[in-house]
Every structure is written in C-alpha cells, then in structure tokens.
Motif scaffolding. Sequence first.
Motif, PDB file in Angstrom:
ATOM      1  N   UNK A 243       0.862  -3.343   3.586  1.00  0.00           N
ATOM      2  CA  UNK A 243       0.380  -2.874   4.879  1.00  0.00           C
ATOM      3  C   UNK A 243       0.571  -1.369   4.902  1.00  0.00           C
ATOM      4  N   UNK A 244      -0.533  -0.631   4.869  1.00  0.00           N
ATOM      5  CA  UNK A 244      -0.471   0.811   4.689  1.00  0.00           C
ATOM      6  C   UNK A 244      -0.848   1.487   5.989  1.00  0.00           C
ATOM      7  N   UNK A 245       0.084   2.258   6.520  1.00  0.00           N
ATOM      8  CA  UNK A 245      -0.163   2.917   7.796  1.00  0.00           C
ATOM      9  C   UNK A 245      -0.206   4.424   7.648  1.00  0.00           C
ATOM     10  N   UNK A 246      -0.486   5.083   8.744  1.00  0.00           N
ATOM     11  CA  UNK A 246      -0.599   6.541   8.728  1.00  0.00           C
ATOM     12  C   UNK A 246       0.732   7.222   8.430  1.00  0.00           C
ATOM     13  N   UNK A 247       1.841   6.485   8.602  1.00  0.00           N
ATOM     14  CA  UNK A 247       3.141   7.116   8.369  1.00  0.00           C
ATOM     15  C   UNK A 247       4.056   6.347   7.432  1.00  0.00           C
ATOM     16  N   UNK A 248       3.516   5.336   6.781  1.00  0.00           N
ATOM     17  CA  UNK A 248       4.379   4.598   5.875  1.00  0.00           C
ATOM     18  C   UNK A 248       3.679   3.349   5.385  1.00  0.00           C
TER      19      UNK A 248
ATOM     20  N   UNK B 179      -9.591  -3.742   4.845  1.00  0.00           N
ATOM     21  CA  UNK B 179      -8.732  -4.672   4.091  1.00  0.00           C
ATOM     22  C   UNK B 179      -9.420  -4.981   2.773  1.00  0.00           C
ATOM     23  N   UNK B 180      -8.632  -5.065   1.705  1.00  0.00           N
ATOM     24  CA  UNK B 180      -9.251  -5.479   0.449  1.00  0.00           C
ATOM     25  C   UNK B 180      -8.396  -6.546  -0.207  1.00  0.00           C
ATOM     26  N   UNK B 181      -9.071  -7.468  -0.866  1.00  0.00           N
ATOM     27  CA  UNK B 181      -8.429  -8.704  -1.300  1.00  0.00           C
ATOM     28  C   UNK B 181      -8.698  -8.981  -2.766  1.00  0.00           C
ATOM     29  N   UNK B 182      -7.764  -9.662  -3.348  1.00  0.00           N
ATOM     30  CA  UNK B 182      -7.954 -10.167  -4.714  1.00  0.00           C
ATOM     31  C   UNK B 182      -7.470 -11.596  -4.731  1.00  0.00           C
ATOM     32  N   UNK B 183      -8.313 -12.508  -5.218  1.00  0.00           N
ATOM     33  CA  UNK B 183      -7.830 -13.868  -5.419  1.00  0.00           C
ATOM     34  C   UNK B 183      -8.091 -14.249  -6.872  1.00  0.00           C
ATOM     35  N   UNK B 184      -7.158 -14.986  -7.434  1.00  0.00           N
ATOM     36  CA  UNK B 184      -7.272 -15.327  -8.846  1.00  0.00           C
ATOM     37  C   UNK B 184      -6.565 -16.640  -9.118  1.00  0.00           C
ATOM     38  N   UNK B 185      -7.112 -17.352 -10.073  1.00  0.00           N
ATOM     39  CA  UNK B 185      -6.455 -18.585 -10.550  1.00  0.00           C
ATOM     40  C   UNK B 185      -6.064 -18.410 -12.014  1.00  0.00           C
TER      41      UNK B 185
ATOM     42  N   UNK C 118      -1.309   0.893  11.338  1.00  0.00           N
ATOM     43  CA  UNK C 118      -1.751   0.147  10.150  1.00  0.00           C
ATOM     44  C   UNK C 118      -3.238   0.405   9.909  1.00  0.00           C
ATOM     45  N   UNK C 119      -3.580   0.804   8.698  1.00  0.00           N
ATOM     46  CA  UNK C 119      -4.929   1.301   8.437  1.00  0.00           C
ATOM     47  C   UNK C 119      -5.597   0.580   7.274  1.00  0.00           C
ATOM     48  N   UNK C 120      -4.831   0.367   6.220  1.00  0.00           N
ATOM     49  CA  UNK C 120      -5.368  -0.295   5.031  1.00  0.00           C
ATOM     50  C   UNK C 120      -4.474  -1.491   4.715  1.00  0.00           C
ATOM     51  N   UNK C 121      -5.080  -2.624   4.422  1.00  0.00           N
ATOM     52  CA  UNK C 121      -4.300  -3.777   3.950  1.00  0.00           C
ATOM     53  C   UNK C 121      -4.826  -4.195   2.590  1.00  0.00           C
ATOM     54  N   UNK C 122      -3.910  -4.310   1.652  1.00  0.00           N
ATOM     55  CA  UNK C 122      -4.248  -4.900   0.355  1.00  0.00           C
ATOM     56  C   UNK C 122      -3.500  -6.212   0.277  1.00  0.00           C
ATOM     57  N   UNK C 123      -4.197  -7.281  -0.032  1.00  0.00           N
ATOM     58  CA  UNK C 123      -3.492  -8.556  -0.077  1.00  0.00           C
ATOM     59  C   UNK C 123      -4.114  -9.443  -1.136  1.00  0.00           C
TER      60      UNK C 123
END
Lengths: 355, 355, 355, 355
Positions: free
Chosen positions: A255-260, A237-243, A152-157
Amino acid sequence: MAVQKLKVGVAGLGRMGKRHAVNFLHRTPRADVVAAFTPDDTEYAWAKVELEPHGVTIYKDYNQMINHEGLQAVVIATATKVHAEEALAAIEKDLHVLCEKPISLSIETCQEVIKAAKAKPHLKVMCGFSRRFDASYRDAYEKAEAGVIGRPTIIRSQTCDKHDPSGFFVQYAAHSGGCFSDMSVHDIDLTLWFFGEDIPVKSVSAAGVVAVAPGLKQYEDFDNAVGIVEFYGGRVAYYYCSRMMAHGQEDTTEFIGTEGKLTVNGNPQANFVNTYTDKGIIREVPAHYYGRFEYAFVNEANEFTAAALDNTKLPFNLTSALRAVEIGSYLQEAVRTGKKLYFDEVGNRVEHASL
Amino acid sequence: MAVQKLKVGVAGLGRMGKRHAVNFLHRTPRADVVAAFTPDDTEYAWAKVELEPHGVTIYKDYNQMINHEGLQAVVIATATKVHAEEALAAIEKDLHVLCEKPISLSIETCQEVIKAAKAKPHLKVMCGFSRRFDASYRDAYEKAEAGVIGRPTIIRSQTCDKHDPSGFFVQYAAHSGGCFSDMSVHDIDLTLWFFGEDIPVKSVSAAGVVAVAPGLKQYEDFDNAVGIVEFYGGRVAYYYCSRMMAHGQEDTTEFIGTEGKLTVNGNPQANFVNTYTDKGIIREVPAHYYGRFEYAFVNEANEFTAAALDNTKLPFNLTSALRAVEIGSYLQEAVRTGKKLYFDEVGNRVEHASL
Amino acid sequence: MAVQKLKVGVAGLGRMGKRHAVNFLHRTPRADVVAAFTPDDTEYAWAKVELEPHGVTIYKDYNQMINHEGLQAVVIATATKVHAEEALAAIEKDLHVLCEKPISLSIETCQEVIKAAKAKPHLKVMCGFSRRFDASYRDAYEKAEAGVIGRPTIIRSQTCDKHDPSGFFVQYAAHSGGCFSDMSVHDIDLTLWFFGEDIPVKSVSAAGVVAVAPGLKQYEDFDNAVGIVEFYGGRVAYYYCSRMMAHGQEDTTEFIGTEGKLTVNGNPQANFVNTYTDKGIIREVPAHYYGRFEYAFVNEANEFTAAALDNTKLPFNLTSALRAVEIGSYLQEAVRTGKKLYFDEVGNRVEHASL
Amino acid sequence: MAVQKLKVGVAGLGRMGKRHAVNFLHRTPRADVVAAFTPDDTEYAWAKVELEPHGVTIYKDYNQMINHEGLQAVVIATATKVHAEEALAAIEKDLHVLCEKPISLSIETCQEVIKAAKAKPHLKVMCGFSRRFDASYRDAYEKAEAGVIGRPTIIRSQTCDKHDPSGFFVQYAAHSGGCFSDMSVHDIDLTLWFFGEDIPVKSVSAAGVVAVAPGLKQYEDFDNAVGIVEFYGGRVAYYYCSRMMAHGQEDTTEFIGTEGKLTVNGNPQANFVNTYTDKGIIREVPAHYYGRFEYAFVNEANEFTAAALDNTKLPFNLTSALRAVEIGSYLQEAVRTGKKLYFDEVGNRVEHASL
C-alpha cells in the motif's frame, strides 16, 4: 446462566468446508455446529467420524439441512455455481449466511442475493473475504487510517500459488471464472477496502501467459497474468496472479501512499526457522493459502458469529463483494480479449480513454 | 614495461559526470583521465581543485577536448539533448565512447549513432546501463542462465526514487522524456537482458497519476506510473516507476521463471545496521541510486576500459539500448494517451490485439 | 456416540492461568473445563463472567476444587511456591497434572513430585515448557534429527523481555529464583531437548549487571546476565537473559552443528507488516512472550489432553524439567558469587576444571 | 601543482598483503606503492606481473625495501612473528606504519612498539583493525554516540569463519595464538571502541570444543569457543568464535543499551539476490571475511594515507590494539585452563571474584 451459542450448519465439506466446520465447531466459542450438508460420499464419511460425535447431524440434502430445528446460520462452502441459490434459500429461511467467495460469477445473480439480504436487514449476510480478518492486513489498515502513509495512492497486490503439477487447477479452471476472478478477487477486495468501496474505475488492462499448464487454453484462462486497474481520483492498483510459484504461496501487498508505504507479507515464511547450510540461508514458505491465512479464517468465524448473536455490524458490505467480482470480470475480459476497457465516472463502459 | 593506460576525457561534470571522472581517475587502474569538459562555471571550479592536480586538462569547449592529444576515449555525461551529437563527433575522431543513457530520446537519432558506430567496428561505443555491471544483477543473470528458475517468463521491476520535495525533478521533467523513458528504461534494459534483446513486443499499456508534484502536469508527466509490456512468445514484464518514496531509493526486480524466482533488492538497505528501539526494528535505505549502484559504476568504468584496451567485446549491444529507449517511449505514449498499443511480430504498429 | 472430553480444573487465574482456562475451554476440542480455583477476588470476579456461564464451577479453595466430581486433570498456574504441594495433592487424588514451570525452585521438592508421579504411571504429569510445543522449535528439532546440521555442538539461546518500567518484575524477583532460573530455564530446557536430557554438565560460569532496575540488587538479582554451560562430550550452550529490551520480546535460539545451523526467531516480528517511512523500514516486535508463543500454549493444552485421554506418551519427561531447574540454579549461583562451578562426569561438584 | 602522494612499501604479499598492495596502488588516490617485499618465490612472481609494471620495485629483503629512496610508509602484512621487528625497523627509519593485527602475541613486545612510536609522535603507527573502517560499524557507533540506545551495556560479538575442510587453519593455529587471540580480537577491539579503551576488566571465563578439526588439539586450540568478559562499571561482553560455519562468514555484533539495541550484520548476505525454489527462499553468504570487509580495507588504506600526509589523528590508538591483544590472551588462557580469571580495578590479577 448458560452461554447462548449460534447454531450453525455447514454446507459443503470439501477442503474449505471441512476447515469451516472444524473452526466453527472447535475454535468459535460462541458457535455450535449442529448440522452439515454434503452430497459427496467421501465427505459424508469424513463427517460421520469428525462431526457427528460432536452432535452434528449430517445431511445429504441442502434443503433438509436448512430446516434443521433451531438452525440460525449457514456457512456455504459448496461449488461456486450453487452459492447463490443456497444463499437465497437460507435467507428465505431467515438464516444468517457466511458464503465463500464469490457469491456468483454473474453480477446479476450477486445483485439478486444483495437484494434479498437487504430485504431482511436483521440477517447477517457476508461473503468470505478472509484477508479482511487477517491480523496483518488489519494492522496495515489501522496504520493507513492513522495517516502513517499519507494518502494511499498505488496498490500492488499479488496472489501467487505454489505450482501444483497434478493439474488439479486446470480442471478447476473450467468453472472458476478465470485467474483474475478466482485469485485476484482478494487483491481487488483489499483495494476497495483501502481506496473505498465506491471508488469508480477508469480503465482496465491486462496481459497473461500460459507457461506451465497448457490445458488452461481450452478455458481461455492463464497461469500467470498481470493487470492494471486505474481509478478516478488519481489512484491505481496493479495485480499479479500466478499458479507457477516453485517455492510456495506468496500473497504480497504493498500500500503506497504519498508519505510512506506499508507492505504485507513482503518476506513470506512458513515459520520462524532459518536453515544455514552450504547452500546458504534458507527460509521455507507455506505451501498453501491456509498456511498463511488459517487464523484469519478463525477470526472470520468468530466475528461472523458475534455479529449474528449481538446484531452488530459486519466489517464490510455485501456490495463491496459484488464490486470485487465485477472488477475481476473486467480484468478477465481484458486479459482474454487483449483490449483495454474504459469507463466513465458513473461506471458506464465507454469507447475511449478519458484524459 | 610500464602499464598502458587508456587516456580518457570526461564530458559534463554534473552529479554523474563528477562521479565518472573520479571513478576513471582513481578507481580504474587501467585508465587515466587526461581531459575533462564542462561549460558550467561551478563545475569548472570543482574540476580545477579535484581533477587538474592529477594532470587533467579542463576544457570549456567539447570539440577542443576531443582534440586533446593522445585522447582515446570519452565519457559523455552532459545533458541528454547533446549526447548524440557529442557521441557522433567522438566517433568521427576515432574515440571510444561511453555515453550516459539515453543516447537520445529520438529513435532516429539513436539509429544514427548506431550506424556511425557500426562503421567503425574497432571502436567501443557503449550506453551506460549501470545495472548490467551490478554484482547482484549479474549473479541473478548467471543463475537464470544456469537454469535455476526454468524459463524466465514474468519480470516485475521498479525504479522508485526517494521523494525530493525541492521540486528539482519537476524542472528536470521538461527534458527527461517522461517517467518511463527516464526511470523505467533501466527496468526495460534488464528485461531485454533476461528475455533476449530481439524479443518482439506485442502490446503496451500503462496508467499514471500525479500525486505529489502537480508541476509535472504541464509536461504531461507523472510521479507514479505502472505499465505492462506483453511480448510475443509468452512473456510479460510489468513496471512501476515512482518519485514518491518516503523511505529512499527502492529499485527492485523479480525474475519469475517456470521453476523458480530470483529477486534483486527485495529488501533495500543502506548498510548492515539494524536499530532496535521502542518503535520496533528499523533498517535504513539508501537515499539515492548511487548509494545502491556505486560499485556498478566502478565496474562499468573498468570493463569499458578493458574492452577498449584489449579490443574485447562489450557486455551488451548498442542496439539493445535503442530498443530500451523505444519501449520506454511506447510506455510513455501509453500512459499519456491512456491507449493500449499493439504491434505485430515484426514490430509494426497495428490497431487491434492479436490473439 | 458422543465425544469423551477430559474434565479439567484450572488452579490460579492470574495472567497465565486465565490463558490456560480460556485455551482449555475454547481451543481444546477434547477438553472441558469443569472447575477453576482462585483465592483472589479480582480473578474470582473475572471467572464468574468468563468461565461460569460455560459450566465451570469456581472455587476459592484448591482442595475443594480437586474434589470436584468427575475431575480428571488439573492445570496449575498459581504462584511458584505452591506448585509442588498442589501437584502432590492432585497426584494423590489420581489427577493428571499440567504444572506451570518451575515445579519448584528446590531440587528436593521437584524430586518429591517426580517420585509421586512415578508411583502412578497411569497419570500424565507434565511441566509446562511451552517452547516444546512451538511449531518453529519443533521444525528445527525435526531438521536437526534429520541430520541437516550434523552434530549439534553449540547452542546460543536468549530470553529477553521488553523493559517494563513499572517495576513489576522487581517485586516478582523476590520469589522468582533469579533471572537464570526464571527466564533462561526455557533456554536450558531447549538445550536438554537438542543435546539430550542426560548430558552431564562440566562447568558453569556467568556474569550479570543491574542496568535499569536498581531494586533488583536487594534480591541479588540482575536485569541482564550471560552464562556459559559447558557439557561433557564437547558441547557448549551459552545464554543471555535480559529485562531491558526497548523493542519488545526477543527470544532467539541458534542450534549450531558441525554441518549447519538452525535459527529460531532470528528476526522477531509481531506480524507480516513492514512500514516504510522517512525513518526507514520498520518492523514491530511482540511486546510479550504470549505474542510469540500463543499457539504453543494451545498446542500444549491439546497434546496434554490427548495424552491423558489416550494414555500416550508426553513429549518430554518430568526429570528433564528437574534438570533444567538444576542447571538454572547453577547459573544463578555462578552469577551471584562470580565463581565458576565445576562438575565431574557423574554430576558431583568438584573444585577444579577437568581438562 | 601536482598532487603529492604518499610513497608506500608493502611488506608481505600473501593473501592479505596482495590485497593491501592492490588497494594502495589502485584504490587509494593519494598513495603510490613504490616498493614491495616478499621472501616467497610465488609471491615474487605475482608481484613481477601485478605490481612492477605500475612502477613498484620488488625486494626480497625487508631492510632493503625500507631503504627505498623516498619511501614514507610501510604496510606490514608478513607473518605475525615478524610484525614487531619490522615495525620497529620502520619506525627507526622514520616511516609511517600500518601493521596487520596483531602487532605481536606478546604484550611486552607490543609495548616496545608503542614506546618506539610514542618517541616519534610525527609518525602515524596504526594496527589494522579493519572493522573500525567499516561503514556499518561506523554508522552503529555514530548512532550509539548520539544516544540512540542509551548506555551501551552488553555486547555480543562473533567472528565465525566458513569451515575450510582443507585443514589450512590447523597449520595456521601453530602460530596464531589461538582462536580468541586470532579471531575474537576483532570483537574485543569493537568492545573497547564502544565501551571505551580504558575500561577495566573484572573477570574472564570461557569454554571451547574441538568439533571438526582434531588437529587443533596438539596446539591446545579450539574450533569453537565462547567467552565472557565482565568489566568494572556494569558492562559485559560475550564472544563466540568458530571455524565451523557451513554457510559462510558470519561476523555479527549486537550493541545492547539501556534504551535500544544496534545490530551489525544480523542477516549476512553475499549480495542483494534471493533465490526462490522448491527448497524455499535462499540467501547466499560471503565465503570469506574479505567478502564482508573489502571496502573497510579500502577505507583503511585511504584514511591511513590521509593521516600520514596531513598529519591528522588516526581513528584509534595503538594502546587500544595492545589491550585487545591482552584481553584476547586472557580469554585464551581461560579457555585453555578452564579457569575463570579475576582482576582488580587497576588490572592486577587476583584470586577471587570481587562482588
């Protein structure tokens, strides 16, 4: 032999407190709600109707409640500012504690609670990060653990709420700690789960706007914000919060990994219905987080109960909750000041980027 | 009366040059490819078989090609480093120009081309941002223009390539200008389209990792990077570029407004087939950007041709292409140095965040 | 005043009986399971562990169980062939009855139960068509009632099970009444819900194959079958039932009206996770109907309980269940004989199509 | 050496004829449209503007057109009733023929054309079943051939048009042969492709309603119809055709095998845009079949051209087209009479079901 049930008291009967009370009362076979506390008259009236007939004693004073005979555990769902003192009082009384997030917006106060909890290792003290109990996030975690996506390398949430034009959340912002601390703390918690709770932060940057709720400006808060947390060891990790969502609640994670890659809730939906009309094909979305996470809260209640009764391990540590609060506060500082924050590998603030 | 066709020469017959040649030759009714240029022997051999029989003269020298009798327009798909000089030579010869992006990685060189083009307003000089010609992005733009989402406020956009373990893109990185300049420039262009090409940048921050292609480190480049561009006027765009996707090409954009959201390619798919097996339900994804944008390139060829023949307006300005390159270079600097960059409202670099 | 709870006995503790027992015990706040019956030793042993500690008396004799002091209601989840006699005995004892579908494969026997139930109008006697309690089907029904799709005209509905190579369902076929009677009866019930339970059948035709379970032939049954039920008044339903799905349970319905369409479960999914790998994007599907309908069964338990305690109306009539069984038996006859069946407007069999 | 191009004449310039003319003219590199025929003044005027400037001679007489010097092939897109005679005249003139479906509603007439074509094996004579040229159906076919779904056993396929309240299709119904013959013939063709074109029919049953276009009754036609075709060898196809869709064109197919399932267009979409508003998430759908199948028609033009120029095999036989028409007529008879039709293994009508 009759089943032994955990005797639970619920503190705070606001929106979430009511749900906890009902979940522990009716959907947690191994728990009994024996006591509840609220200082609020409307909530008190609700409790007389919905809880008392099931054998729950209703208190107007927290300290009286935790002295309820035979009480073994408290669920704290009061206002954030009293979470920590109530948790400390409960630990003092030798009670297990499930405290709504965050324990406190102050790192020092959080640490005080952690210290008190560590001094009584027989007690289960947990902060309520509901997504840890969600079936989909757990499935994603198991797949990641099984190596399906490599490293797991990059997380967008993102945590994105349906826009509530009533302005409720503006008043709420006065004490919420800000959008990252209040909303993204869940996404940060997921990050610590998947990347490891000890992973050191390298830098934090963020940007926010006030687009629909000008009242937020007085609290230096934002109704939309994005942030990047860079970790040592080659992870981001990068995040977005919104109302501001028109369509409903949309809490999505990748959840972005080196193989999937694993996505959770990439296509939000209220249920299994699609409506085909001359407007096209329409799918509705839950209006609130409880529409998405209801059963996660039920799981939470059951697993907390089981850990308390059987003295088994909780699924995550209290220190992880502290780190989530801490990283949330960094993002909040970054968005408020416009500055990028830097840290060395042991967590100290530094002036410049390490390359 | 016979149809008048635009006489086009294609410079460069690499992967994209071949596609341009075929599109202008066979899928652009109002254009004729009369000449093509390549310095490469393999490409030359291809052209002898695929282009020459259709009446295309093949050149090994660019300057000879632009002197081809009756030539009216050139399509430039050579290596980035010669784009600008070839464009300038073509303008000098009074030829319309469709130049693959970017015109140059140097802002000054871009400005030179813009100046030359402005001096000959009868010429159509366009930079090939294919997404501007994609039916889905256009539909999204029309909906945004029609007010469907209120005021566009936040843009999330990613350009993510299928991982190519051959390492081709590592060599390519030596001259690409870096991941943001090469890949995210499309997302930046979309941002300028939806937010307005004159919108001033307020700050830029980014973070990147090298996860699967260690060879990138020698070029100070990254295989995964995220960046935030904050604009004056309460707007934010955030980007993700990656060369690590296991499943295929995934170029996704979200246009988030005060009253709604538009997504483009939220669910990538190669075609309309779903396969149901004991593994679950499987949907395949295009392996390359051309699998997603093929018809955008065909539209591009046809609209460029029509603008040249009918002397009508191109769908976007050359200065917009310059700004996309410029913002790309800011992101690249931000990710390389780890620093956050700040700008005042007229575009000057400043030291500190303006609040 | 303490809450009054419905005292329930559960008959049969097989796969579905266990679930009913747990649901009434732990997820139905207004019910108490006080008794359970099973003639099976393994089930009995399970009940000693899972039910007895919660105060449930376990019986090996159905008649003893229904004499349990204070018992108010029974849930019948035994083998189909004893449903009716157990229901009749319970009604005789003045107990509310929730009986798993079908009450009986014999229309006459069903009618006998209906008659007994009608003679005691204070009793709630319900046949367990779980989809009536599913949130998505209910949402679709409300939308249809609100006129969203105009006049419902065509229904397509399928009940498709994951292929179970163990051959369990072959043995089961000996007593199931056949694929339409056993599986499609749910789809027929949905049809009666949306078209009206009194709608007269005009014709019935069907075709089936034995593709993966040759053992079904001895029971004149099929592992895949499609059927058409034409109704008077210009409405048609068509069904597909299968035990051959590789991917999991797929129960999908389309309600097609003159002005729109509603689909339920058009895209089956086990949860909110998608997995992106070099195979494409994968979505998993529930392996069994309980993975899709778990909360419908919980609703069923709660609503049956409320109707019994408050003497309110059940959401559908017992006669509707009878009609579903009847139409299922027509489809079964049609697929077995290969003949098309015709009916006049009052339900009599006729020889020829009415035009 | 210049490229040799197939000289094509297009007969009929109605909606589909225009598209064929444009596709062969501008999107088929190896073809030249040299002639076109229409008896209609409006179409003639269109051709003067759109075709003549590209060197196309426009005729008002079919026989004159097929005598155009150098003509090698004709595309027949006139009214169904003249398809066969025009095809026969073209074959007589030694021209390749691409004829819109159906060649004729009369089996005998179809057979006459097949006989004429067989007598001149150097000619390519093809019936335009566009789905055979669609990338998604081809991908599904390749996967099925590769064994991904085991033995194809059940096919569900529907051709559903957006409701056109203008009533155009009512007039059209006077000569269309009925809904199954006109619409489902595509689904039947897909069935023959996947099950094998020689598979013998065992039984046919159907039911239809007139829900939105009462004018259809005078032609004994229906605006919604479902049908089942049972084949010898344990295979079943079932169809739904409708002209009542509110949302747009929805042509969906499921190929269900013993080990898996392939769906084509299970989630119709006009493009890659989703719109999120307070109504939910909306996806638009193509309004017409050309929105779904445009590129299949382009492929068809190119592959027909290649087969004619290179004397290679067409992707399917003319006899297959005949069988599709035949099965369509059985379904039409079944829905009109309400009777179920039975056949023996060699294709003779029989009175009773064979078991």
